[in-house]
Every structure is written in C-alpha cells, then in structure tokens.
Design an enzyme around this catalytic site. Sequence first.
Site, mmCIF file in Angstrom:
data_model
loop_
_atom_site.group_PDB
_atom_site.id
_atom_site.type_symbol
_atom_site.label_atom_id
_atom_site.label_comp_id
_atom_site.label_asym_id
_atom_site.label_seq_id
_atom_site.Cartn_x
_atom_site.Cartn_y
_atom_site.Cartn_z
ATOM 1 N N LYS A 52 51.127 47.277 42.832
ATOM 2 C CA LYS A 52 50.314 48.202 43.750
ATOM 3 C C LYS A 52 50.925 48.336 45.076
ATOM 4 O O LYS A 52 51.106 49.495 45.728
ATOM 5 C CB LYS A 52 48.840 47.552 43.988
ATOM 6 C CG LYS A 52 48.033 47.620 42.514
ATOM 7 C CD LYS A 52 46.695 46.849 42.796
ATOM 8 C CE LYS A 52 45.956 46.786 41.751
ATOM 9 N NZ LYS A 52 44.685 46.128 41.749
ATOM 10 N N GLN A 96 41.837 41.878 45.727
ATOM 11 C CA GLN A 96 42.399 41.642 44.247
ATOM 12 C C GLN A 96 41.424 40.620 43.599
ATOM 13 O O GLN A 96 41.321 39.406 44.133
ATOM 14 C CB GLN A 96 43.830 41.186 44.160
ATOM 15 C CG GLN A 96 44.245 40.885 42.889
ATOM 16 C CD GLN A 96 44.338 42.280 42.133
ATOM 17 O OE1 GLN A 96 44.715 43.398 42.518
ATOM 18 N NE2 GLN A 96 44.167 42.255 40.907
ATOM 19 N N ASP A 119 38.341 50.875 45.711
ATOM 20 C CA ASP A 119 38.280 50.355 44.467
ATOM 21 C C ASP A 119 37.022 50.970 43.819
ATOM 22 O O ASP A 119 36.803 51.001 42.487
ATOM 23 C CB ASP A 119 38.328 48.754 44.284
ATOM 24 C CG ASP A 119 39.718 48.522 43.667
ATOM 25 O OD1 ASP A 119 40.560 49.067 43.245
ATOM 26 O OD2 ASP A 119 39.955 47.084 44.076
#
Length: 282
Positions: A52, A96, A119
């Site tokens: 990422k 994460q 997200d």
Amino acid sequence: MKLIDGKVIAAEIRAELKARTQAFEEKYGKKIGLAVVLIGNDPASQVYVRNKVKACEEAGIRSFRHDLPEETTQKQAEELVSALAEDEHVHGILIQLPLPRGLDEKRLLSLIPPSKDVDGFLAENIGRLALKEAGTVACTPLGVMEMLSRSNIPVAGKRAVVVGRSNIVGRPMALLLLNADATVTVCHSKTKDLLEECRRADILVAAIGKPKFITADMVKEGAVVIDVGMDRDENGKLCGDVDFENVKEKASAITPVPGGVGPMTIAMLLKNTCDAAERAQR
Ligand code: NAP
C-alpha cells in the site's frame, strides 16, 4: 470467455490518480497524505502495508507510516489515531487489521473521523451506502464495481448473487450491486440450497475464503464470475474461491487470482484517499 484483468485496469486507474494528485499539489501547494498504522508483527499485514505504501508513492500520495510494536497498549494506539485525526496533512487513515489480541478494534476505528475513513469501514459510511448517499465505500467491493464498469458489463436488471456477507466484502458488495439496480441475493453458511442460488446468477461474486469452493456445476452458462477470494490451495499456492480452470469454460467473463480483484483493492484505496483530500478542501 473474457478474462477481466485486474492488473491492467488497476494500472489505468493509478495513472488517472497520478494526474489528480499532481493537480492537487499544484492547486493547494501540498501533497495528498495517507496515514498507515500497523500494529504488531503479523507477516501478511506487513506485506499488505508495504504494498500500500509503495502504491501511494507511485501515485504521488505521501504516506505516513506508523509501525507500533505488538505490546502497544490501547491508550497508545488511541493517542496515535486521535493525533492523525487532527493532522491536516493526513487526509486518510488506514489501520491495518487484524490488530494484536487485547486491542479493541471497534473503539480504535471509531476514533477515525468518517471523512478520513478511506477503508469505508465505519458505521457512518456503511449507513450512507445502505441509504445510497455519497460516502466512502470499502475498497474491495468498490474495486469489483469499477472492474465491471470498465469491462462494459451491465449490472442493471441482472440477477447478482453474492456468496459471503462479511462487513468488509460481501455486505457492501450486495449493497453496491443493489444500488446499481441488480436483483441481489446474498448467500452465506446457513443458505439452504447454495447450488441452486448460484446457478441463477448472471453475476456471481465469491467472497467466502475457501479455496476453489465455487465449482463449474454452480455456475450458469455465460455468467460473469468475480472471485474475491485470496486463499492457499493444497500446495500452498495462492488461489481464489473459484475453481478457475473449470469455471472459465462456462463463464462469459471471469477474474483470475492473482491479478484480479486484489490489485483493484489497492487502486480503490488510493482513489478513496484522493476523494477524501479533495473533499477536505471544499
Ligand atoms: P469472512 O469474514 O471470513 O467471511 C466469509 C463469508 O463466507 C461469511 O459470510 C460466511 O458465512 C461465508 N461462508 C463461509 N463458508 C461458507 C459456505 N460453506 N457456504 C456459503 N457461505 C460461506 O471473509 P472476508 O473477509 O469476507 O473474505 C473473503 C475472502 O476474500 C477471503 O479469501 C479473503 O482473503 C478475501 N479478500 C480478498 C480481498 C482482496 O483484496 N482481493 C480483500 C478482502 C478479502 P457466515 O456469515 O454465515 O459465516
């Protein structure tokens, strides 16, 4: 059979985003910023975060990487996320998952302002999706919609079957397909006749987490098959939830694993970050 190539589509999107990040920098004199928080030593998470961060750099997004040790306390994690929430250089915050045991995921995520929730995991953003209002949509299902649209596969009026109902994939996937006017069925582990449900699908999305679970007999001739799964086969090789070799003979279009939905997820993370940054300037 058409192979839907996620790598090619994602590269196209990343090139478009690069132009957007450059335009942002010229207009506002600063870079778009994404904070990436990794807590603990999970090896898969480390690979995801590395990918990422690399993708951000290539797209011209500044990444703020925060690696915290396994023994981080809830208070320390909350202090970091609260500081990132206030930081005007940070337009998106990604934590994460999974978190090390002992940390309260829900509580930590709730400290991310919905405007920085790139997200799309927060209740506010999922609620907006359910109400068909503008908001941030989870990257993986958003990537699937983008693949369908860039492959000129119509959704409106089609029978879509989503296998899996997780909060990060199946559920938002079903809502997106519904919002795009498909007739949607959502299947899960308690579904009575999965075979028949799947056989009715014009568009079949597999988000189950079981290697090669969707077999050719479950697929209608000419169906579009989207494989979200990222599993390991009996030899430890990466594969999807769909038995690709056999299903491809029946499908009119299909995504491979790897090289299908996976690259789209990261491209959508970058897109969501650009959207968040541009919104923050309005
Ligand atoms: P998850 O949270 O474990 O959810 C799996 C879903 O599949 C659940 O809703 C479960 O039903 C359903 N299911 C399990 N066994 C079933 C069965 N025998 N019949 C019908 N439904 C069944 O998984 P997830 O996070 O959604 O991830 C799904 C897959 O996508 C995994 O392989 C994951 O690695 C992959 N993934 C890929 C990406 C990407 O970027 N490509 C991103 C995220 C996830 P219940 O709700 O009844 O338990």
